[in-house]
Design a protein around this motif. Structure first.
Motif, mmCIF file in Angstrom:
data_model
loop_
_atom_site.group_PDB
_atom_site.id
_atom_site.type_symbol
_atom_site.label_atom_id
_atom_site.label_comp_id
_atom_site.label_asym_id
_atom_site.label_seq_id
_atom_site.Cartn_x
_atom_site.Cartn_y
_atom_site.Cartn_z
ATOM 1 N N ILE A 43 0.689 -0.937 0.094
ATOM 2 C CA ILE A 43 -0.022 -0.064 0.150
ATOM 3 C C ILE A 43 0.854 1.268 0.088
ATOM 4 N N THR A 44 0.568 2.176 -0.773
ATOM 5 C CA THR A 44 1.120 3.599 -0.804
ATOM 6 C C THR A 44 0.308 4.618 -0.820
ATOM 7 N N LEU A 45 0.538 5.418 0.225
ATOM 8 C CA LEU A 45 -0.071 6.559 0.555
ATOM 9 C C LEU A 45 0.395 7.807 0.389
ATOM 10 N N VAL A 46 -0.250 8.865 -0.191
ATOM 11 C CA VAL A 46 0.129 10.162 -0.305
ATOM 12 C C VAL A 46 -0.507 10.904 0.623
ATOM 13 N N LEU A 47 -0.049 11.582 1.599
ATOM 14 C CA LEU A 47 -0.979 12.242 2.638
ATOM 15 C C LEU A 47 -1.010 13.743 1.988
ATOM 16 N N GLN A 48 -1.989 14.280 1.663
ATOM 17 C CA GLN A 48 -2.343 15.269 1.056
ATOM 18 C C GLN A 48 -2.652 16.430 2.128
ATOM 19 N N SER A 49 -3.408 16.162 3.149
ATOM 20 C CA SER A 49 -3.789 17.132 4.087
ATOM 21 C C SER A 49 -4.150 16.500 5.598
ATOM 22 N N VAL A 50 -3.837 17.503 6.464
ATOM 23 C CA VAL A 50 -4.299 16.791 7.927
ATOM 24 C C VAL A 50 -4.911 17.929 8.409
ATOM 25 N N LYS A 51 -6.139 17.549 9.082
ATOM 26 C CA LYS A 51 -7.213 18.594 9.847
ATOM 27 C C LYS A 51 -7.431 17.899 11.198
ATOM 28 N N GLU A 52 -7.803 18.824 11.996
ATOM 29 C CA GLU A 52 -8.163 18.549 13.342
ATOM 30 C C GLU A 52 -9.626 19.237 13.393
ATOM 31 N N ARG A 53 -10.275 18.604 14.287
ATOM 32 C CA ARG A 53 -11.979 18.922 14.599
ATOM 33 C C ARG A 53 -11.700 19.901 15.839
ATOM 34 N N GLN A 54 -12.233 21.309 15.305
ATOM 35 C CA GLN A 54 -12.179 21.931 16.688
ATOM 36 C C GLN A 54 -13.789 22.301 17.098
ATOM 37 N N LEU A 55 -13.897 21.917 18.380
ATOM 38 C CA LEU A 55 -15.193 21.951 19.020
ATOM 39 C C LEU A 55 -15.440 23.228 19.517
ATOM 40 N N PRO A 56 -17.016 23.571 19.355
ATOM 41 C CA PRO A 56 -17.393 24.833 20.001
ATOM 42 C C PRO A 56 -17.356 24.719 21.678
ATOM 43 N N ASP A 57 -17.189 25.918 22.229
ATOM 44 C CA ASP A 57 -17.085 26.258 23.624
ATOM 45 C C ASP A 57 -18.591 25.720 23.976
ATOM 46 N N ALA A 58 -18.444 25.028 25.476
ATOM 47 C CA ALA A 58 -19.476 24.545 25.794
ATOM 48 C C ALA A 58 -20.204 25.541 26.802
ATOM 49 N N ASP A 59 -20.955 26.489 26.227
ATOM 50 C CA ASP A 59 -21.667 27.477 26.875
ATOM 51 C C ASP A 59 -22.995 27.785 26.388
ATOM 52 N N ASP A 60 -23.523 28.889 26.826
ATOM 53 C CA ASP A 60 -25.109 29.433 26.290
ATOM 54 C C ASP A 60 -25.216 29.382 25.122
ATOM 55 N N ASP A 61 -24.283 30.075 24.405
ATOM 56 C CA ASP A 61 -24.402 30.101 22.912
ATOM 57 C C ASP A 61 -24.533 29.060 22.228
ATOM 58 N N PHE A 62 -23.801 27.915 22.657
ATOM 59 C CA PHE A 62 -23.723 26.491 22.015
ATOM 60 C C PHE A 62 -25.208 25.838 22.370
ATOM 61 N N ALA A 63 -25.641 26.130 23.567
ATOM 62 C CA ALA A 63 -26.820 25.548 24.052
ATOM 63 C C ALA A 63 -27.986 25.982 22.902
ATOM 64 N N GLN A 64 -27.762 27.300 22.847
ATOM 65 C CA GLN A 64 -28.773 27.953 21.912
ATOM 66 C C GLN A 64 -28.711 27.342 20.277
ATOM 67 N N LEU A 65 -27.687 27.257 19.947
ATOM 68 C CA LEU A 65 -27.122 26.711 18.680
ATOM 69 C C LEU A 65 -27.604 25.281 18.306
ATOM 70 N N ALA A 66 -27.563 24.485 19.559
ATOM 71 C CA ALA A 66 -27.437 23.250 19.321
ATOM 72 C C ALA A 66 -28.747 22.365 19.747
ATOM 73 N N SER A 67 -29.522 23.241 20.548
ATOM 74 C CA SER A 67 -30.808 22.871 21.140
ATOM 75 C C SER A 67 -31.837 23.860 21.336
ATOM 76 N N GLU A 68 -32.841 23.470 21.904
ATOM 77 C CA GLU A 68 -34.223 24.349 22.043
ATOM 78 C C GLU A 68 -33.778 25.173 23.660
ATOM 79 N N PHE A 69 -32.725 24.752 24.188
ATOM 80 C CA PHE A 69 -32.770 25.444 25.436
ATOM 81 C C PHE A 69 -31.892 26.862 25.191
ATOM 82 N N ASP A 70 -32.067 27.687 26.545
ATOM 83 C CA ASP A 70 -31.471 28.839 26.443
ATOM 84 C C ASP A 70 -30.127 28.872 27.200
ATOM 85 N N THR A 71 -29.822 27.941 27.975
ATOM 86 C CA THR A 71 -28.584 27.964 28.833
ATOM 87 C C THR A 71 -27.914 26.537 28.848
ATOM 88 N N PHE A 72 -26.655 26.723 29.112
ATOM 89 C CA PHE A 72 -25.978 25.262 28.985
ATOM 90 C C PHE A 72 -26.387 24.577 30.086
#
Length: 550
Positions: A273-302
């Motif tokens: 097997i020969t692999l050519v690694l084109q790119s590497v990315k990491e997943r950045q998670l949103p902060d666990a706060d009230d803004d995330f709660a409002q974005l990801a659910s029907e709740f206003d607060t975390f």
């Protein structure tokens, strides 16, 4: 339809269910009980011999009088199909057909046309419930006028066994406990759904998302090549050893390693097997706060979001508790009841399974598959007996709900799924499956379930929605088997052909998919989905009625 042997009788109507003269309904101006007389004179003689608890032999005798209408019809069919000089098509005399083609050809035509009816009559007369197709042996053919047709049919049957009172069963399950690790996992998964991928200028590590070009060669020959393949390190969804090969390398590097091929004609063979690694990315998670709660659910607060996640975790634990109770109750039921299993049914299913896997010579695996198949067959026979004893019926709403849930497991549109089931004549099988689930659910309501702390567990507290969610997740695993699910190897009396299982396809998630959010159907969308499936089922019923009328 054959004619009435009693002069002056005429048919009252056409039977849509059973192809027998007596079922048609005859009337006669001078003979009030004409039906009884016709039934007696036209019924074939049959006897049943029990060969084993799971197999019988039917012996059937058909008089020349009963067979004569079939012979007449066979002569007409052959006359329509042959060209004989001096005779118009369809007007060839019987004696000419006998001279040209032999009486055996006529008998074969007549017997082929009538065999299914005579076999069905014998099954109904002796209340035999067949499993699979019979082995038929013709013992006497009417090659001369006045001779009878006699045949024997051996077939596996649903065994008879007594069902006890299962309400005395008591099982013990694990208690429901708050699990903060599970709550944290649910939060992490939710954050991951709203995460973003960002390129990094470092060596790849576990959990990173990569884009690679892959080339595989075996014996100096290129087997496969692909470019721009998205792969999450640590997922283990591609080649063995690929995770270890990628870790520690940076974008632009070429990596070589050896791994067995996962598919194709050379599956299992080692390849370079020969692999050519084109790119590497990491997943950045949103902060666990009230803004995330409002974005990801029907709740206003975390805090509100976390409380809801804890409730979900508790309900999930209750669901697992219910699954544990179900499995233990079913195990005890199978221990209590002695259910003989048709060997040929199990052997056929095991052979098909091993043949599909290409492991017919693997005796160890054969023993494992035989054991699991035998248990599955016993489970289905047990639940079918419960359905019959308790006269359990399946409503259309229950069928629709089950169809929608199953379609979701296969990632299919419920309406298309219902149409596909109808095309494969599998709707009755789905109805039977829902009946089995109801039968087991009724038993679960009657037994005693306690946790290891001595507390009585109320299984009614489990949210059915969680069962659907868990079932959908289980559908991702080919090894996951629900003991309540039907067994393909056990054919119902109404359907001998089994459905080919839907093959699962290993998929590699694209990194971009991390940015997407799983949609949640609104109540209106769910109602439309249900109505679509109901409409599809209505079309199925209408087609069946039209077929019966035809």
């Amino acid at each position: 339809m054959s004619g009435c042997p009693v002069a002056g009788a005429r048919p009252r109507g056409v039977c849509r269910e059973v192809r027998c003269v007596a079922a048609v309904g005859w009337v006669h101006p001078q003979i009030p009980n004409i039906n009884d007389q016709i039934l007696e004179c036209r019924r074939v003689k049959s006897a049943v011999e029990t060969l084993s608890p799971t197999r019988v032999k039917l012996s059937v005798e058909v008089t020349s009088t009963e067979l004569q209408p079939r012979m007449d019809a066979a002569y007409k069919t052959i006359a329509q199909q042959v060209n004989i000089p001096g005779f118009r098509r369809g007007k060839v005399p019987n004696r000419i057909i006998d001279q040209r083609f032999g009486r055996g050809a006529v008998v074969q035509e007549a017997v082929n046309d009538a065999m299914g009816e005579y076999y069905a009559q014998a099954l109904a007369e002796h209340n035999v419930k067949p499993l699979g197709q019979p082995e038929v042996n013709m013992t006497e053919l009417p090659l001369e006028d006045g001779q009878e047709l006699k045949f024997e049919a051996e077939v596996d049957v649903v065994p008879e066994f007594e069902l006890p009172d299962f309400s005395t069963i008591t099982v013990e399950v694990d208690p429901v406990t708050a699990d903060e690790d599970d709550v944290q996992t649910r939060l992490d998964n939710l954050r991951a759904r709203f995460g973003t991928l960002v390129g990094v200028d470092r060596a790849a590590q576990d959990g990173d998302f990569t884009s690679v070009d892959i080339t595989a060669t075996a014996g100096g020959e290129e087997v496969d090549t692909a470019e721009g393949i998205s792969y999450e390190i640590g997922s283990g969804t591609m080649l063995a050893g690929m995770d270890e090969a990628l870790i520690g390398h940076t974008a632009g590097e070429t990596i070589e390693f050896t791994a067995p091929l996962a598919g194709g004609d050379k599956a299992g063979q080692d390849a370079d097997i020969t692999l050519v690694l084109q790119s590497v990315k990491e997943r950045q998670l949103p902060d666990a706060d009230d803004d995330f709660a409002q974005l990801a659910s029907e709740f206003d607060t975390f805090e509100e979001l976390m409380e809801d996640l804890r409730k979900q975790s508790e309900q999930g634990a209750k669901f697992e508790q219910g699954v544990q109770a179900r499995d233990k109750v079913l195990e005890q039921m199978l221990e209590i009841v002695e259910i003989p299993v048709p060997d040929s049914v199990v052997e056929a299913e095991v052979h098909s399974h091993l043949e599909n896997e290409g492991r017919l010579e693997d005796d160890v695996h054969r023993a494992e598959v035989t054991e699991s198949t035998t248990k599955a067959v016993r489970t289905q026979l047990l639940l079918d007996a419960l359905v019959e004893r308790d006269e359990i019926e399946v409503g259309q709403n229950e069928l629709v709900e089950y169809l929608i849930m199953t379609a979701q497991q296969y990632g299919m549109n419920p309406n298309e799924f219902a149409q596909q089931l109808d095309n494969q004549n599998q709707v009755p099988g789905m109805v039977a499956e829902v009946g089995r689930r109801k039968a087991l659910a009724a038993v679960l309501e009657s037994v005693t379930v306690k946790d290891t702390d001595g507390n009585v567990v109320d299984l009614n507290e489990i949210d059915p929605g969680d069962e659907d969610e868990e079932s959908a997740g289980a559908g991702d695993s080919a090894d996951s088997v629900d003991p309540v699910d039907s067994v393909d190897s056990v054919d119902s009396p109404d359907s001998v052909d089994s459905v080919d299982s839907v093959d699962s396809v290993d998929s590699v998630d694209s990194p971009d998919s991390v940015d997407s959010v799983d949609s949640v159907d609104s109540p209106d969308e769910e109602a439309d989905e249900v109505s679509d499936v109901e409409a599809a089922l209505a079309d199925v019923e209408a087609a069946d009625e039209a077929s019966e009328k035809a």
